[in-house]
Design an enzyme around this catalytic site. Structure first.
Site, PDB file in Angstrom:
ATOM      1  N   SER A  43     -35.422 -12.242  -1.343  1.00 47.68           N
ATOM      2  CA  SER A  43     -35.546 -11.132  -0.401  1.00 47.68           C
ATOM      3  C   SER A  43     -34.182 -10.500  -0.129  1.00 47.68           C
ATOM      4  O   SER A  43     -34.089  -9.284   0.020  1.00 47.68           O
ATOM      5  CB  SER A  43     -36.221 -11.573   0.890  1.00 47.68           C
ATOM      6  OG  SER A  43     -35.499 -12.621   1.504  1.00 47.68           O
ATOM      7  N   GLU A  44     -33.100 -11.316  -0.086  1.00 50.66           N
ATOM      8  CA  GLU A  44     -31.754 -10.782   0.085  1.00 50.66           C
ATOM      9  C   GLU A  44     -30.728 -11.575  -0.706  1.00 50.66           C
ATOM     10  O   GLU A  44     -30.869 -12.783  -0.892  1.00 50.66           O
ATOM     11  CB  GLU A  44     -31.320 -10.788   1.562  1.00 50.66           C
ATOM     12  CG  GLU A  44     -31.915  -9.679   2.383  1.00 50.66           C
ATOM     13  CD  GLU A  44     -33.315  -9.998   2.871  1.00 50.66           C
ATOM     14  OE1 GLU A  44     -34.057  -9.060   3.174  1.00 50.66           O
ATOM     15  OE2 GLU A  44     -33.667 -11.190   2.925  1.00 50.66           O
ATOM     16  N   THR A  45     -29.699 -10.861  -1.119  1.00 44.98           N
ATOM     17  CA  THR A  45     -28.499 -11.446  -1.711  1.00 44.98           C
ATOM     18  C   THR A  45     -27.314 -10.954  -0.894  1.00 44.98           C
ATOM     19  O   THR A  45     -27.180  -9.752  -0.659  1.00 44.98           O
ATOM     20  CB  THR A  45     -28.330 -11.028  -3.189  1.00 44.98           C
ATOM     21  OG1 THR A  45     -29.445 -11.515  -3.945  1.00 44.98           O
ATOM     22  CG2 THR A  45     -27.044 -11.577  -3.774  1.00 44.98           C
ATOM     23  N   HIS A  71     -30.717 -14.449   7.792  1.00 40.38           N
ATOM     24  CA  HIS A  71     -30.741 -15.698   7.020  1.00 40.38           C
ATOM     25  C   HIS A  71     -29.733 -15.675   5.884  1.00 40.38           C
ATOM     26  O   HIS A  71     -29.161 -16.713   5.536  1.00 40.38           O
ATOM     27  CB  HIS A  71     -32.156 -16.035   6.530  1.00 40.38           C
ATOM     28  CG  HIS A  71     -32.591 -15.354   5.292  1.00 40.38           C
ATOM     29  ND1 HIS A  71     -33.061 -14.061   5.288  1.00 40.38           N
ATOM     30  CD2 HIS A  71     -32.614 -15.783   4.010  1.00 40.38           C
ATOM     31  CE1 HIS A  71     -33.370 -13.728   4.035  1.00 40.38           C
ATOM     32  NE2 HIS A  71     -33.109 -14.748   3.251  1.00 40.38           N
TER      33      HIS A  71
END
Length: 114
Positions: A43-45, A71
């Site tokens: 979902s995110e980097t 997160h």
């Protein structure tokens, strides 16, 4: 570039909320960071670059850059405290949109002040 996969909000492998953390010596192009985020498919980097007073941080989804991700910031903090700043009890993340975030390593875990 060094890349880490971190399971945030847990002490167990393959649990929690995964994020990739990429520690760079200097910024890649936005296109390159977006392509890395697409390939990671989390979902995110989070992308980090060491600065004179902490780390600059940016977050990308597989679709675009975003202003903030909790997160992935926690995951980045884990990476910094465990692999780069082992003796530190505080790290500062500098953001383009949201200002500075102060992160503390305590006996009970990581505390983030936004």
């Amino acid at each position: 570039m060094k890349q880490y996969i971190v399971d945030a909000f847990t002490n167990e492998l393959f649990k929690g909320n995964q994020a990739a953390v990429c520690v760079l010596e200097k910024w890649f192009s936005d296109e390159m960071m977006l392509n890395i985020a697409k390939e990671n498919n989390f979902s995110e980097t989070a992308f980090l670059v060491k600065s004179s007073a902490g780390y600059d941080i940016r977050w990308f989804t597989p679709a675009s850059e975003i202003d903030f991700c909790g997160h992935a910031t926690l995951a980045a903090s884990f990476v910094i405290f465990n692999f780069y700043e082992r003796d530190s009890k505080e790290v500062v993340f500098h953001t383009k949109q949201k200002g500075d975030f102060f992160i503390h390593c305590t006996d009970n875990g990581i505390r983030m002040d936004f």
